[in-house]
Enzyme design. Structure first.
Site, PDB file in Angstrom:
ATOM      1  N   GLY A   9       0.799  -1.220   0.000  1.00 53.09           N
ATOM      2  CA  GLY A   9       0.000   0.000   0.000  1.00 53.09           C
ATOM      3  C   GLY A   9       0.835   1.275   0.000  1.00 53.09           C
ATOM      4  O   GLY A   9       2.072   1.241   0.026  1.00 53.09           O
ATOM      5  N   TYR A 141     -15.753   2.952   7.778  1.00 46.88           N
ATOM      6  CA  TYR A 141     -14.307   3.073   8.000  1.00 46.88           C
ATOM      7  C   TYR A 141     -14.041   3.722   9.369  1.00 46.88           C
ATOM      8  O   TYR A 141     -13.221   3.238  10.161  1.00 46.88           O
ATOM      9  CB  TYR A 141     -13.710   3.901   6.863  1.00 46.88           C
ATOM     10  CG  TYR A 141     -12.244   4.187   6.950  1.00 46.88           C
ATOM     11  CD1 TYR A 141     -11.298   3.167   6.886  1.00 46.88           C
ATOM     12  CD2 TYR A 141     -11.769   5.509   7.050  1.00 46.88           C
ATOM     13  CE1 TYR A 141      -9.934   3.453   6.935  1.00 46.88           C
ATOM     14  CE2 TYR A 141     -10.415   5.794   7.083  1.00 46.88           C
ATOM     15  CZ  TYR A 141      -9.503   4.764   7.031  1.00 46.88           C
ATOM     16  OH  TYR A 141      -8.157   5.050   7.070  1.00 46.88           O
TER      17      TYR A 141
HETATM   18  C1  AKB Z   1      -8.984   8.156   3.649  1.00 48.92           C
HETATM   19  O1  AKB Z   1      -9.187   9.196   3.006  1.00 48.92           O
HETATM   20  O2  AKB Z   1      -9.802   7.231   3.723  1.00 48.92           O
HETATM   21  C2  AKB Z   1      -7.679   8.027   4.408  1.00 48.92           C
HETATM   22  C3  AKB Z   1      -7.795   8.493   5.814  1.00 48.92           C
HETATM   23  C4  AKB Z   1      -7.859   9.930   6.127  1.00 48.92           C
HETATM   24  O3  AKB Z   1      -7.815   7.695   6.700  1.00 48.92           O
HETATM   25  N1  AKB Z   1      -6.639   8.748   3.723  1.00 48.92           N
END
Ligand code: AKB
Length: 315
Positions: A9, A141
């Site tokens: 990554g 997320y």
């Molecule tokens: C995303 O944009 O998902 C990542 C983060 C800020 O965790 N770069």
């Protein structure tokens, strides 16, 4: 030996390279799953398939290679997580639990797992977001990152496993492109400015987000890992801040180097709503006090260094 998961990554490729130069290539195992490793990582030291959804395979790998420390970087980023909730759950929640639990069973000395600014939500104060504050993210997320922070702290207090983590902002780099995050526009803008002098941005021009240049992101992970544990009050949930800017501010900075550059906007409602739920800037005084965090790059030095390196790479 140190294992880095997610070595293919954006951050993993550069962390593996830095760890190999510090500790010797033979002492850093590059873990990958679906994405193939770039040639320079595959050819410069050992690598292994690491499936974080399979604790038996994970445990065998830790034992076979005599792993003592893990940087667990594999993660499904914000935009992709919204379109594949199942996979996000598998990697970002089950995977994190498997890594922590397997690390405990395998007597691993330390686990570093990055969290993200996504661990905050619209109820959180947006400017100079405190380290310890309301965390009610509205994305899968973000939810998985709150889980990661809480689980990391739990494994430390309950079992004494040395788990550490920090909330990375958008990370900008020229070696490996990020995949399916919300802050990726900032990297894409540099690529397009060099390739075609124009870029169509999916966020509104006035959307402020915290950002960091890759050398500082690598430094933050390594400095946190090296910190004296007796100085740490926090463990898996440090704010780290370097700079904040909006798409229009970045476009203006790029235009200073490439006057032909033009930006247009075509808003993606999903990524805009994700960005609107994240902090604009962070209070990172806990990281500064507990382990001496201090970034080296501000916006001007980032933009100049990034543009020059990317131009050398692409042209
Ligand atoms: C995303 O944009 O998902 C990542 C983060 C800020 O965790 N770069």
């Amino acid at each position: 030996m140190i294992l880095v998961t997610g070595s293919a990554g954006q951050i993993g490729t550069e962390l593996v390279a830095e760890l190999r130069s510090r500790h010797g290539p033979e002492n850093i195992l590059a873990g990958k799953h679906r994405t193939p490793l770039p040639d320079e990582i595959a050819s410069s030291g050992p690598s292994e398939i690491v499936d974080v959804s399979n604790p038996e395979q994970l445990k065998r790998t830790l034992l076979n290679y005599g792993i003592t420390k893990i940087f667990h970087l594999s993660s499904i980023l914000s935009a992709l997580a919204e379109s594949d909730i199942q996979r996000a759950h598998e990697v970002n929640i089950n995977g994190v639990f498997n890594v922590l639990n397997t690390a405990l069973e395998s007597n691993i000395e330390q686990v570093i797992i990055p969290s993200s600014i996504a661990a905050f939500g619209t109820d959180t104060p947006r400017k100079s977001t405190p380290n310890d504050t309301i965390q009610r993210p509205s994305t899968v997320y973000g939810i998985s990152k709150v889980f990661t922070e809480l689980m990391g702290n739990y494994f430390f207090t309950r079992f004494g496993l040395d788990v550490r983590g920090l909330r990375l902002p958008g990370v900008i780099s020229w070696k490996t492109e990020p995949t399916a995050g919300t802050t990726d526009y900032a990297v894409a803008m540099f690529y397009e400015a060099i390739a075609s002098d124009k870029y169509e941005c999916y966020l509104r021009p006035d959307t402020p987000l915290p950002m960091m240049y890759m050398p500082d992101a690598i430094k933050s992970l390594l400095d946190l890992s090296d910190a004296n544990i007796s100085n740490l009050v926090h463990h898996s949930d440090f704010n780290v801040h370097a700079m904040s800017f909006t798409p229009s501010e970045l476009a203006k900075a790029i235009k200073k180097i490439n006057p032909k550059f033009r930006i247009t906007y075509n808003i993606d409602p999903l990524r805009q709503s994700i960005a609107d739920s994240w902090p604009a800037s962070l209070d990172d005084s806990a990281a500064r006090k507990e382990w001496g965090w201090k970034p080296d790059f501000d916006m001007d030095s980032l933009v100049n260094d990034m543009y020059q390196n990317l131009e050398n790479k692409l042209i």
